[in-house]
Enzyme design. Structure first.
Site, mmCIF file in Angstrom:
data_model
loop_
_atom_site.group_PDB
_atom_site.id
_atom_site.type_symbol
_atom_site.label_atom_id
_atom_site.label_comp_id
_atom_site.label_asym_id
_atom_site.label_seq_id
_atom_site.Cartn_x
_atom_site.Cartn_y
_atom_site.Cartn_z
ATOM 1 N N TYR A 1 11.555 10.737 -2.119
ATOM 2 C CA TYR A 1 12.976 11.111 -2.079
ATOM 3 C C TYR A 1 13.447 11.633 -3.430
ATOM 4 O O TYR A 1 14.070 12.669 -3.524
ATOM 5 C CB TYR A 1 13.828 9.918 -1.671
ATOM 6 C CG TYR A 1 13.840 9.636 -0.178
ATOM 7 C CD1 TYR A 1 12.970 10.291 0.691
ATOM 8 C CD2 TYR A 1 14.723 8.707 0.356
ATOM 9 C CE1 TYR A 1 12.990 10.028 2.043
ATOM 10 C CE2 TYR A 1 14.739 8.437 1.713
ATOM 11 C CZ TYR A 1 13.878 9.093 2.554
ATOM 12 O OH TYR A 1 13.905 8.828 3.898
ATOM 13 N N ASP A 2 13.175 10.879 -4.478
ATOM 14 C CA ASP A 2 13.598 11.311 -5.812
ATOM 15 C C ASP A 2 12.927 10.421 -6.839
ATOM 16 O O ASP A 2 13.203 9.227 -6.909
ATOM 17 C CB ASP A 2 15.118 11.234 -5.960
ATOM 18 C CG ASP A 2 15.618 12.015 -7.161
ATOM 19 O OD1 ASP A 2 15.024 11.862 -8.243
ATOM 20 O OD2 ASP A 2 16.601 12.773 -7.035
#
Length: 499
Positions: free
Chosen positions: A298-299
């Site tokens: 996701y990040d």
């Protein structure tokens, strides 16, 4: 509530603020929005039938099966694509490979006509009235209007969206009490106030004056739902796309084992039998066997607090996501406020500066120089004179004087101790709780407060070690004497006596 730590010297005031309400990054810049969701129900079974690529697992909820049929009708699902299908997984709902997938192989492609983004809003009946709104607000209104329209093109996609997540913005007061003392609590309350203020504004200016466009009542709870959907499911790393929902693609879950964010592309290709369009394309970061779940990252740079706020879960397997934000401020009462602000701004900072510190990582490069700048005063104030303006930041990257260095160590350590005292539980109590099976939201709360405490101890330890080394450090005056050739090899000052 924001706690203010103040220490004064004869010439400067040193301010520490904690916790930080990160409204600038978590609210107004949707370019950092999360890409995909994490569903939080945890069924026992991971995967069921994976037979035909066109067939949807009959054990899935009817709404998901109908959604899959809609994708078939739209040409997204064909005999050759996608390479993964919806399935029940430990995270809830995810995408599972129905055949072997190679590394960097395309998993799915979704044509632009099915994307939900500001362009979709502009081309809709509410486009004109939403043209002046923040992009996320306009897309939120679009989502809510489409949700209540039986003839919406996205009806079958909207039907599979969750009613809520475990994001902290949806927690009850009792659940939020478990976050007492954490920076996440302050951030969450700031986010809730922000969303509410945006709703009241858009209700007055857009919704009520245009009831013919919004026939179904839109409540604050509805608006929070739309905010949560965008916060947890929107992609942002596409050329020219800062906020876009992609049906099917947003079923892919996160895994910390994926160490790259390079998985999504916008390409131009076949979007049907006789049509071409821009396509959203996702490739698998790793090779997969049939039956294995497709994951993305996701990040990499998000903290666990940001994960909890955005997605409603924390990455407990990765201690490097534990973080604490130090907020430093040059006091307006500082007699050298103007000079310090000029120097800070010349180096990409401001009167207030935020520094995210992660567990077991080195300190942000600009933190120590900024600390020394804020603490600068007394006999060290000569460095603020204009003749040093182009070189002072280089001087601040090294110790200035024993008094300056001692002050920054003392302030940081006192701030850490004060922050640690604000938590209702100890690290040992949190560690004991973590050994138990907890409700998902309590698990998040315990993980967040335990992580923040570990980072605060980490920061305190760094500056404690620095305190013990103050006498061994080389300060500005010594370095200057060496540069002028006035200091010997043993650092004793050289004197010349007349013959």
């Amino acid at each position: 509530m924001v706690t203010l730590f103040t220490l004064s010297s004869s010439s400067s005031t040193f301010l520490f603020l904690t916790p930080r309400t990160k409204l600038s990054t978590t609210l107004t810049h949707f370019s950092s929005l999360p890409k995909t969701p994490t569903h939080l129900k945890k069924p026992v079974l991971a995967v069921t039938s994976l037979s035909s690529p066109l067939q949807c697992d009959p054990s899935l909820p009817p709404a998901v099966q109908t959604f899959w049929q809609w994708l078939r009708d739209e040409g997204v699902v064909t005999a050759k694509s996608p390479a993964a299908k919806p399935a029940l997984v430990p995270e809830g709902m995810g995408l599972v490979a129905h055949r072997n997938i190679g590394k960097n192989e395309v998993v799915l492609e979704v044509p632009k006509r099915l994307w939900i983004n500001p362009d979709a809003v502009s081309g809709s009946e509410i486009g004109n009235v939403c043209s002046g709104l923040k992009p996320w607000v306009s897309v939120a209104l679009f989502l809510l209007r489409e949700k209540y329209r039986d003839d919406s093109k996205w009806r079958l996609y909207l039907d599979i969206l969750p009613e809520s997540t475990n994001s902290t913005v949806f927690w009850s007061e009792e659940e939020l009490d478990e976050l007492q003392g954490t920076q996440l609590l302050s951030t969450t309350m700031g986010v809730k106030e922000y969303v509410q203020s945006e709703f009241l504004k858009v209700e007055e200016e857009i919704i009520l004056p245009n009831k013919q466009l919004f026939p179904s009542p839109i409540t604050l709870d509805d608006f929070f739902w739309a905010f949560g959907i965008l916060r947890s499911r929107a992609f942002s790393r596409l050329l020219g796309q800062n906020l876009v929902l992609i049906p099917l693609a947003d079923l892919i879950n996160h895994s910390s084992s994926i160490t790259t964010e390079e998985h999504a592309w916008e390409i131009k290709g076949a979007a049907g039998l006789f049509s071409w369009d821009y396509l959203f394309s996702i490739r698998s970061p790793v090779a997969l066997k049939a039956g294995e779940q497709v994951f993305i990252q996701y990040d990499i740079n998000k903290s666990n607090a940001e994960f909890a706020l955005d997605y409603g879960f924390i990455d407990s397997s990765n201690a490097n996501r534990d973080a604490f934000t130090l907020t430093l401020e040059i006091s307006e009462s500082d007699p050298f406020y103007g000079d310090k602000l000029d120097i800070a701004e010349s180096n990409g900072l401001g009167a207030t500066a935020y520094f995210d510190i992660f567990l077991d990582r080195s300190l942000p490069p600009a933190l120590i120089p900024y600390l020394r700048l804020v603490a600068l005063g007394g006999t060290d104030a000569f460095l603020l004179e204009s003749i040093f303006r182009n070189t002072i930041w280089g001087h601040l990257e090294l110790p200035v004087s024993p008094a300056n260095e001692e002050l920054i160590c003392r302030v940081v350590r006192e701030a850490c101790k004060s922050a640690l005292s604000a938590y209702p539980t100890t690290i040992e109590e949190d560690e004991k709780l973590k050994e138990s099976k907890l409700d998902p939201r309590l698990e998040i709360a315990v993980g967040i407060r335990h992580g923040e405490k570990k980072v605060l101890q980490h920061i305190d330890g760094i500056f404690k070690d620095r305190e013990s080394e103050l006498r061994q450090l080389e300060y500005y005056q010594e370095r200057r004497l060496k540069d002028l050739g006035l200091c010997g090899e043993l650092e004793d000052i050289i004197f010349w006596e007349p013959k």
